[in-house]
Design a protein around this motif. Structure first.
Motif, mmCIF file in Angstrom:
data_model
loop_
_atom_site.group_PDB
_atom_site.id
_atom_site.type_symbol
_atom_site.label_atom_id
_atom_site.label_comp_id
_atom_site.label_asym_id
_atom_site.label_seq_id
_atom_site.Cartn_x
_atom_site.Cartn_y
_atom_site.Cartn_z
ATOM 1 N N TYR A 83 5.870 -2.950 5.191
ATOM 2 C CA TYR A 83 6.703 -3.044 6.085
ATOM 3 C C TYR A 83 7.698 -1.793 6.063
ATOM 4 N N ALA A 84 7.868 -1.008 5.084
ATOM 5 C CA ALA A 84 8.717 0.082 4.938
ATOM 6 C C ALA A 84 7.888 1.155 5.882
ATOM 7 N N LEU A 85 6.510 1.284 5.674
ATOM 8 C CA LEU A 85 5.879 2.292 6.493
ATOM 9 C C LEU A 85 5.724 1.953 8.021
ATOM 10 N N HIS A 86 5.452 0.901 8.422
ATOM 11 C CA HIS A 86 4.809 0.645 9.666
ATOM 12 C C HIS A 86 5.941 -0.080 10.412
ATOM 13 N N TYR A 87 6.917 -0.778 9.856
ATOM 14 C CA TYR A 87 8.171 -1.423 10.832
ATOM 15 C C TYR A 87 9.384 -0.513 10.581
ATOM 16 N N LEU A 88 9.584 -0.034 9.467
ATOM 17 C CA LEU A 88 11.023 0.684 9.363
ATOM 18 C C LEU A 88 10.897 2.090 9.622
ATOM 19 N N ASN A 89 9.335 2.448 9.511
ATOM 20 C CA ASN A 89 9.106 3.797 9.649
ATOM 21 C C ASN A 89 10.000 4.920 8.683
ATOM 22 N N VAL A 90 9.940 4.682 7.426
ATOM 23 C CA VAL A 90 10.514 5.571 6.521
ATOM 24 C C VAL A 90 9.903 6.803 6.454
ATOM 25 N N GLU A 91 10.706 7.839 6.126
ATOM 26 C CA GLU A 91 10.047 9.197 6.256
ATOM 27 C C GLU A 91 9.606 9.643 4.869
ATOM 28 N N ARG A 92 9.907 8.925 3.767
ATOM 29 C CA ARG A 92 9.448 9.611 2.410
ATOM 30 C C ARG A 92 9.396 8.131 1.663
ATOM 31 N N VAL A 93 8.568 8.311 0.735
ATOM 32 C CA VAL A 93 8.454 7.300 -0.292
ATOM 33 C C VAL A 93 8.676 8.125 -1.623
ATOM 34 N N VAL A 94 9.547 7.386 -2.525
ATOM 35 C CA VAL A 94 9.833 8.118 -3.869
ATOM 36 C C VAL A 94 9.234 7.120 -4.913
ATOM 37 N N LEU A 95 8.487 7.467 -5.671
ATOM 38 C CA LEU A 95 8.046 6.726 -6.833
ATOM 39 C C LEU A 95 8.616 7.311 -8.099
ATOM 40 N N CYS A 96 9.428 6.535 -8.719
ATOM 41 C CA CYS A 96 10.277 7.007 -9.734
ATOM 42 C C CYS A 96 10.009 6.289 -11.243
#
Length: 207
Positions: A83-96
């Motif tokens: 959902y984040a990548l393909h519908y919200l089109n976020v620019e970055r993913v932070v794995l913390c």
């Protein structure tokens, strides 16, 4: 008897302060969300994504679980990622991850832990985590407890980061030509600072 009144009181105070500073604060996010980042973090109560990054509502799409694990067999995790990548089109993913992680500590101690004899969701998760950092556990057996745990926290971030980069939703974005940055970070509870351990912005790129 426990009550929710203290939380509700702090909520009202927070909302009032926001409206006093900016009367349109809540209106901005009322009808849509446009987060710039997906945050994959640990469920630890000391590591709240929005607080430690100074983010406002609408800026982060958040998934948290024990020891910030990437499990491509978990529909909960994968649906958030998709959902984040393909519908919200976020620019970055932070794995913390974070130093002092109880999940990593439990994985370290698993053979001597009551969890080793349990058939539970938590036991399965910690067993899976231990398997993912097994080489790190072997390499830091001579270290003192704090140093060993910190090394394993970083090893876990790198292990989960590799799984994230290999996941189908991430690879699909990169193959489409859209820009997407992955960042593997660790949070230091003692200082409040984030440190980047790895970053990747294309398929096949070395993090």
């Amino acid at each position: 008897m426990t009550t929710l009144k203290p939380l509700l009181a702090r909520n009202r105070s927070w909302a009032l302060q926001r409206r006093q500073r900016d009367p349109e604060y809540f209106e901005k996010y009322l009808h849509q969300q446009q987060p710039h980042s997906l945050w994959i973090g640990c469920s630890d109560s000391r590591v709240p994504a929005e607080v430690l990054t100074g983010s406002h509502p609408g800026e982060l799409f958040v998934h948290r679980n024990i020891a910030n694990m990437v499990d491509t067999r978990d529909d909960n995790f994968m649906s958030v990622l998709q959902y984040a990548l393909h519908y919200l089109n976020v620019e970055r993913v932070v794995l913390c991850g974070h130093y002092g992680c109880g999940g990593v500590q439990a994985a370290m101690a698993l053979p001597d832990s009551p969890l080793a004899n349990e058939e539970s969701a938590l036991a399965r998760r910690i067993t899976q985590l231990r398997a993912s950092i097994a080489s790190g556990i072997r390499s830091c057996e001579e270290e003192d407890d704090t140093a060993a745990l910190n090394q394993l926290v970083e090893a876990n971030v790198m292990s989960q980061f590799a799984l994230l980069a290999q996941s189908d939703p991430v690879r699909a974005v990169w193959q489409s030509g859209r820009e997407l940055g992955l960042y593997g970070c660790v949070y230091d509870l003692a200082t409040g600072h984030l440190k980047i351990l790895a970053e990747q912005s294309a398929e096949g790129e070395t993090p």
